[in-house]
Enzyme design. Structure first.
Site, short mmCIF file in Angstrom:
data_model
loop_
_atom_site.label_atom_id
_atom_site.label_comp_id
_atom_site.label_asym_id
_atom_site.label_seq_id
_atom_site.Cartn_x
_atom_site.Cartn_y
_atom_site.Cartn_z
N ARG A 1 0.81 -1.21 0.00
CA ARG A 1 0.00 0.00 0.00
C ARG A 1 0.85 1.27 0.00
NH1 ARG A 1 -5.41 -0.73 1.93
NH2 ARG A 1 -6.16 -2.48 0.73
N ARG B 1 -3.69 6.80 0.59
CA ARG B 1 -4.19 8.08 1.10
C ARG B 1 -3.22 8.85 1.99
NH1 ARG B 1 -9.74 5.58 1.52
NH2 ARG B 1 -8.97 4.68 3.44
N ARG C 1 -7.29 11.49 -5.80
CA ARG C 1 -8.53 10.95 -5.22
C ARG C 1 -9.64 11.98 -5.06
NH1 ARG C 1 -11.78 8.33 -3.76
NH2 ARG C 1 -11.61 7.12 -1.86
N ASP D 1 -6.59 -3.25 -7.32
CA ASP D 1 -7.19 -3.78 -6.09
C ASP D 1 -7.43 -5.26 -6.31
OD1 ASP D 1 -8.47 -2.72 -3.40
OD2 ASP D 1 -9.69 -4.38 -4.15
N TYR E 1 -14.24 -12.50 0.89
CA TYR E 1 -15.04 -11.31 0.55
C TYR E 1 -16.33 -11.67 -0.16
CZ TYR E 1 -11.47 -7.92 1.92
OH TYR E 1 -10.60 -7.15 2.64
O1 CP3 Z 1 0.43 -1.47 -2.45
C1 CP3 Z 1 0.06 -0.65 -3.32
O2 CP3 Z 1 0.48 0.52 -3.38
C2 CP3 Z 1 -0.93 -1.12 -4.39
C3 CP3 Z 1 -2.27 -0.84 -4.11
C4 CP3 Z 1 -3.26 -1.83 -3.52
C5 CP3 Z 1 -4.63 -1.46 -3.34
N1 CP3 Z 1 -5.31 -2.55 -2.93
C6 CP3 Z 1 -5.20 -0.14 -3.63
C7 CP3 Z 1 -6.26 0.33 -2.71
C8 CP3 Z 1 -3.13 -3.16 -3.14
C9 CP3 Z 1 -1.90 -4.03 -3.09
C10 CP3 Z 1 -4.45 -3.60 -2.76
C11 CP3 Z 1 -4.76 -4.98 -2.34
C12 CP3 Z 1 -5.91 -5.21 -1.46
N2 CP3 Z 1 -7.17 -4.66 -1.54
C13 CP3 Z 1 -5.91 -6.14 -0.41
C14 CP3 Z 1 -4.75 -7.04 -0.04
C15 CP3 Z 1 -3.76 -6.30 0.75
C16 CP3 Z 1 -4.14 -6.08 2.17
O3 CP3 Z 1 -4.24 -4.91 2.57
O4 CP3 Z 1 -4.32 -7.08 2.87
C17 CP3 Z 1 -7.19 -6.12 0.19
C18 CP3 Z 1 -7.63 -6.93 1.37
C19 CP3 Z 1 -7.98 -5.20 -0.55
C20 CP3 Z 1 -9.42 -4.86 -0.33
C21 CP3 Z 1 -9.53 -3.42 -0.04
N3 CP3 Z 1 -9.55 -2.43 -1.00
C22 CP3 Z 1 -9.57 -2.78 1.24
C23 CP3 Z 1 -9.57 -3.51 2.57
C24 CP3 Z 1 -9.61 -1.39 1.01
C25 CP3 Z 1 -9.55 -0.30 2.05
C26 CP3 Z 1 -10.78 0.49 2.23
C27 CP3 Z 1 -10.46 1.82 2.89
O5 CP3 Z 1 -11.04 2.82 2.47
O6 CP3 Z 1 -9.62 1.87 3.79
C28 CP3 Z 1 -9.58 -1.20 -0.38
C29 CP3 Z 1 -9.55 0.09 -1.10
C30 CP3 Z 1 -8.19 0.45 -1.59
N4 CP3 Z 1 -7.45 -0.30 -2.46
C31 CP3 Z 1 -7.45 1.61 -1.25
C32 CP3 Z 1 -6.23 1.54 -1.97
C33 CP3 Z 1 -5.10 2.53 -2.01
C34 CP3 Z 1 -7.92 2.67 -0.27
C35 CP3 Z 1 -7.75 4.07 -0.66
C36 CP3 Z 1 -8.86 4.74 -1.42
O7 CP3 Z 1 -10.05 4.51 -1.21
O8 CP3 Z 1 -8.46 5.56 -2.24
#
Ligand code: CP3
Length: 344
Positions: free
Chosen positions: A24, A28, A37, A73, A150
């Site tokens: 990640r 944000r 964003r 994602d 999920y």
């Molecule tokens: O690492 C990186 O920079 C690449 C980006 C990345 C995203 N998602 C972008 C994202 C990666 C590697 C993921 C994988 C992902 N997504 C996982 C596996 C990694 C982990 O954290 O265990 C999981 C479980 C997800 C599912 C998911 N998508 C979650 C739990 C969330 C967070 C929701 C929140 O608002 O906090 C997302 C949304 C998401 N995917 C964001 C990002 C940067 C959140 C930021 C936003 O909404 O702009």
């Protein structure tokens, strides 16, 4: 490759210094990401190769890390297979119609990467063009178990009750679902490799909720088919999970060249359990919310436990928290590099 320290560490070769990147790392907590964003939601960024490439490349450059990671994602490939979802800010993925029966599973289609996720493959091409030979690019996918959790639960879960109910109560439905997901993941990662990624990471973020026996029976065989299909492709395979101290040996049996561990186990103990593979992770992401002295002392502890043994990729035990000061991550990269640079 100008800086191949990450790839060298993945293959357990001597590196100039210990490479670092962060799960990640584009998110944000970064001002440049928040700016993008304000105009686009997360899925629009993922589905617009120019934007996905921009946030991935900017994050890697601003941090000075040794690898970039594709901006995507784990949920993206599911949409084309007929599993609709939204991503709710601060919560995570929400599934339109959770999968609970054999009929639901039979309705899930096959992934055709060029047709269903062209934006991911195009983003890879753009990122590779922009980073050139400077650093490697990591591709990734969710693992069958984490994706299944999920789509069965319908969203994030604490106890994974519906998933476990399906495993125990409808084992044939579980087997069919995990088979379909593992075929999808193998196709997806192979398409990413053809598009140019230099390494792949399988995010089995939530597999740590399982007992060793349940992992062995209900997850291991499916993750193993993926790692088997990716063997010999010339790209290191990273296998990651959270809370996995009790199942590391089984994860090792499922496969991978590098294992990502969280902070609930000392990294040298995790490495001893895993044996002759490379290791990544271990710093609690919350450490970055502490003061610089605390951050350096926790990072140093990891380096001391590793003791200079080749095969270590510095990372957090899970993703960067949105509250993190980017400066702290930048300084951490500098600290890891300077304290491990080989004296000539
Ligand atoms: O690492 C990186 O920079 C690449 C980006 C990345 C995203 N998602 C972008 C994202 C990666 C590697 C993921 C994988 C992902 N997504 C996982 C596996 C990694 C982990 O954290 O265990 C999981 C479980 C997800 C599912 C998911 N998508 C979650 C739990 C969330 C967070 C929701 C929140 O608002 O906090 C997302 C949304 C998401 N995917 C964001 C990002 C940067 C959140 C930021 C936003 O909404 O702009």
């Amino acid at each position: 490759m100008e800086n191949d320290n990450f790839l060298r560490a993945c293959w357990r070769k001597e590196a100039e210094y210990t490479p670092a990147w962060f799960m990640r790392q584009a998110g944000r907590y970064l001002e440049s990401y928040r700016k993008v964003r304000t105009e686009h939601d997360i899925l629009t960024i993922c589905k617009t190769p120019e934007l996905a490439a921009k946030v991935a490349v900017e994050a890697a450059e601003q941090l000075g890390v040794d690898a970039a990671i594709l901006f995507a994602d784990i949920m993206l490939p599911l949409e084309g297979m007929g599993v609709g979802f939204k991503i709710v800010e601060g919560v995570g993925p929400q599934i339109d119609n959770p999968i609970r029966s054999m009929e639901d599973v039979e309705n899930i289609g096959q992934l055709d990467p060029r047709k269903h996720v062209p934006f991911v493959l195009d983003a890879i091409g753009l990122i590779k063009n922009q980073i050139g030979d400077r650093i490697p690019l990591i591709g990734f996918s969710g693992a069958p178990f984490t994706l299944a959790s999920y789509i069965i639960e319908g969203g994030p879960s604490r106890d994974f009750i519906e998933s476990k109910k399906m495993m125990y109560g409808q084992p044939a439905v579980w087997a069919r679902l995990l088979t379909k997901l593992s075929e999808m993941v193998a196709e997806y990662l192979q398409a990413q490799i053809r598009a140019g990624v230099d390494a792949v990471q399988l995010f089995d973020s939530w597999s740590g909720c399982l007992s060793p026996s349940d992992y062995e029976e209900f997850v291991l065989p499916y993750s193993r088919t993926i790692f088997d299909k990716l063997e010999g492709k010339g790209v290191p395979r990273i296998h990651f999970g959270v809370g996995t101290a009790g199942i590391l040996k089984m994860m090792r049996r499922a496969g991978g060249d590098v294992f990502g561990v969280d902070w609930r186990i000392p990294i040298d103990e995790a490495w001893a359990l895993l044996g002759d593979v490379a290791i990544q992770g271990n710093l609690d992401p919350a450490t970055l919310l502490g003061n610089p002295g605390l951050i350096e002392s926790r990072a140093k502890e990891i380096l001391v436990r590793i003791g200079g043994r080749p095969g270590h990729v510095f990372n957090l035990g899970h993703g960067v928290l949105p509250q993190t000061q980017p400066e702290n991550l930048r300084n951490l990269v500098g600290f890891v590099h300077s304290s491990t640079t080989r004296k000539r």
